[in-house]
Design a protein around this motif. Sequence first.
Motif, short mmCIF file in Angstrom:
data_model
loop_
_atom_site.label_atom_id
_atom_site.label_comp_id
_atom_site.label_asym_id
_atom_site.label_seq_id
_atom_site.Cartn_x
_atom_site.Cartn_y
_atom_site.Cartn_z
N PHE A 8 -76.41 4.69 16.09
CA PHE A 8 -75.85 4.21 14.83
C PHE A 8 -75.26 2.82 15.04
O PHE A 8 -74.54 2.60 16.01
CB PHE A 8 -74.75 5.16 14.33
N ASP A 9 -75.54 1.91 14.13
CA ASP A 9 -75.01 0.55 14.22
C ASP A 9 -73.83 0.34 13.27
O ASP A 9 -73.73 0.99 12.22
CB ASP A 9 -76.10 -0.47 13.86
N ASP A 10 -72.96 -0.57 13.64
CA ASP A 10 -71.87 -1.14 12.82
C ASP A 10 -70.54 -0.42 12.99
O ASP A 10 -69.51 -1.06 13.10
CB ASP A 10 -72.23 -1.21 11.33
N GLY A 11 -70.52 0.93 12.95
CA GLY A 11 -69.27 1.64 13.14
C GLY A 11 -68.57 2.07 11.86
O GLY A 11 -67.34 2.00 11.75
N MET A 53 -76.02 18.17 20.05
CA MET A 53 -76.76 16.95 20.37
C MET A 53 -75.83 15.84 20.82
O MET A 53 -74.61 16.00 20.83
CB MET A 53 -77.56 16.50 19.14
N LYS A 54 -76.41 14.71 21.19
CA LYS A 54 -75.69 13.52 21.58
C LYS A 54 -76.08 12.37 20.65
O LYS A 54 -77.14 12.40 20.02
CB LYS A 54 -76.02 13.11 23.02
N ALA A 55 -75.22 11.33 20.61
CA ALA A 55 -75.56 10.12 19.85
C ALA A 55 -74.83 8.94 20.47
O ALA A 55 -73.90 9.10 21.27
CB ALA A 55 -75.19 10.27 18.38
N THR A 56 -75.25 7.75 20.08
CA THR A 56 -74.63 6.50 20.53
C THR A 56 -74.27 5.67 19.31
O THR A 56 -75.10 5.53 18.40
CB THR A 56 -75.59 5.70 21.43
N MET A 57 -73.07 5.12 19.26
CA MET A 57 -72.67 4.24 18.16
C MET A 57 -72.35 2.86 18.70
O MET A 57 -71.55 2.71 19.62
CB MET A 57 -71.46 4.79 17.42
N PHE A 58 -72.97 1.84 18.11
CA PHE A 58 -72.73 0.45 18.49
C PHE A 58 -71.75 -0.15 17.50
O PHE A 58 -72.03 -0.25 16.31
CB PHE A 58 -74.05 -0.33 18.52
N MET A 59 -70.60 -0.60 18.02
CA MET A 59 -69.48 -1.02 17.18
C MET A 59 -69.35 -2.53 17.10
O MET A 59 -69.34 -3.22 18.11
CB MET A 59 -68.19 -0.44 17.78
N ALA A 60 -69.25 -3.05 15.87
CA ALA A 60 -68.85 -4.44 15.66
C ALA A 60 -67.33 -4.47 15.74
O ALA A 60 -66.65 -4.00 14.82
CB ALA A 60 -69.34 -4.94 14.31
N THR A 61 -66.79 -4.99 16.83
CA THR A 61 -65.40 -4.71 17.18
C THR A 61 -64.37 -5.28 16.22
O THR A 61 -63.30 -4.69 16.04
CB THR A 61 -65.09 -5.20 18.61
N ASN A 62 -64.64 -6.41 15.59
CA ASN A 62 -63.66 -6.97 14.66
C ASN A 62 -63.61 -6.22 13.34
O ASN A 62 -62.80 -6.55 12.46
CB ASN A 62 -63.91 -8.46 14.43
N TYR A 63 -64.47 -5.21 13.18
CA TYR A 63 -64.42 -4.35 12.00
C TYR A 63 -63.56 -3.11 12.23
O TYR A 63 -63.27 -2.38 11.28
CB TYR A 63 -65.82 -3.89 11.61
N ILE A 64 -63.16 -2.87 13.47
CA ILE A 64 -62.40 -1.66 13.80
C ILE A 64 -61.09 -1.63 13.00
O ILE A 64 -60.32 -2.60 13.01
CB ILE A 64 -62.11 -1.58 15.30
N GLY A 65 -60.85 -0.52 12.31
CA GLY A 65 -59.63 -0.36 11.53
C GLY A 65 -59.69 -0.90 10.13
O GLY A 65 -58.78 -0.69 9.33
N LYS A 66 -60.78 -1.61 9.77
CA LYS A 66 -60.91 -2.12 8.41
C LYS A 66 -61.40 -1.01 7.49
O LYS A 66 -61.88 0.04 7.94
CB LYS A 66 -61.87 -3.31 8.38
N GLU A 67 -61.30 -1.24 6.20
CA GLU A 67 -61.70 -0.23 5.22
C GLU A 67 -63.16 0.17 5.43
O GLU A 67 -64.03 -0.68 5.60
CB GLU A 67 -61.52 -0.77 3.80
N ASN A 68 -63.40 1.48 5.45
CA ASN A 68 -64.73 2.10 5.61
C ASN A 68 -65.26 2.05 7.05
O ASN A 68 -66.39 2.47 7.30
CB ASN A 68 -65.77 1.46 4.69
N TYR A 69 -64.45 1.56 7.99
CA TYR A 69 -64.85 1.52 9.40
C TYR A 69 -63.91 2.39 10.23
O TYR A 69 -62.79 2.71 9.82
CB TYR A 69 -64.87 0.09 9.93
N VAL A 70 -64.38 2.78 11.41
CA VAL A 70 -63.58 3.67 12.26
C VAL A 70 -62.35 2.96 12.80
O VAL A 70 -62.30 1.73 12.91
CB VAL A 70 -64.41 4.22 13.44
N SER A 71 -61.36 3.77 13.16
CA SER A 71 -60.14 3.26 13.78
C SER A 71 -60.26 3.38 15.30
O SER A 71 -61.20 3.99 15.82
CB SER A 71 -58.94 4.09 13.31
N TRP A 72 -59.28 2.81 15.99
CA TRP A 72 -59.27 2.91 17.45
C TRP A 72 -59.16 4.37 17.90
O TRP A 72 -59.84 4.81 18.82
CB TRP A 72 -58.12 2.10 18.04
N GLN A 73 -58.30 5.12 17.23
CA GLN A 73 -58.12 6.52 17.60
C GLN A 73 -59.40 7.32 17.36
O GLN A 73 -59.78 8.17 18.18
CB GLN A 73 -56.96 7.14 16.80
N GLN A 74 -60.08 7.04 16.26
CA GLN A 74 -61.33 7.73 15.97
C GLN A 74 -62.40 7.40 17.01
O GLN A 74 -63.16 8.28 17.43
CB GLN A 74 -61.82 7.37 14.56
#
Length: 260
Positions: free
Chosen positions: A97-100, A117-138
């Motif tokens: 999964f892309d973006d986060g 199952m397993k999965a991999t998520m590729f995170m755009a780091t400056n989006y972390i914690g913004k609306e509709n994106y995952v948080s650090w804790q998540q």
Amino acid sequence: MNLKKIALSIILLFVIFMGGVIASVYIYPPKGVMIFEYHRVNDDTVNTDDYSLSREQFQEQLDYFKENNYHTISMMDFIRAEKYGEELPENPIIITFDDGYEDNYTNMMPMINAMGMKATMFMATNYIGKENYVSWQQLKEMQDNNIEIGSHTANHLPLTEVKNLDNEIKLSKLLMEWNGLKTIYFFSYPNGVYTKESIQCLKDNNYLAAVTGDAGYNTFKTDKYLLQRTNVSNYRFGYIGFQWRILKTKILYRLGINQH
């Protein structure tokens, strides 16, 4: 022979040729690892966003993988098999999964875990914690629940437009590690765009592999910084469209088109 007959003959030869190629991928299936590219699993955006799948659509695809004896692995599983000879399961695939987006945490992760199952998520780091994106804790919870985390740059910029690659490639990795995530080893090119300089920057910063947007199969001979990946979007023809994309991946690999 007139032009019409020549054209019909060419079309007939092409149909026969493609029929043979399609038959070959069923009789002699390609061997290797397919990597699938997703973005969102969200019932609210499925009708307005081509990159969103509904929960029902995603579950249908997970069921397809299970019923057809595909087994999910992580990016690290693939690299360790290539590097140390560790054994992979039959018909291995990697779900990415892309973006986060936050729905990766609320929807995708529970569905992946429920299927074992397993999965991999590729995170755009400056989006972390913004609306509709995952948080650090998540993100930390995801790493503890069979979701491998990789980098998708800091700002989701095509690398052909970036002057200082370290700002996108190096800092995105360091930011996640400094905030308590496990070491980041894998990378996804925004929009599938890469350059020789960006590949070298990945190597210099201890990334082990990176995924493109070019469909195909991955073997131990595939360039690890140009891994093939099949995009999965909200296809107009639904489940049939999903199956066609898998068949197209096999055809492109068999014909050697855009394979790395």
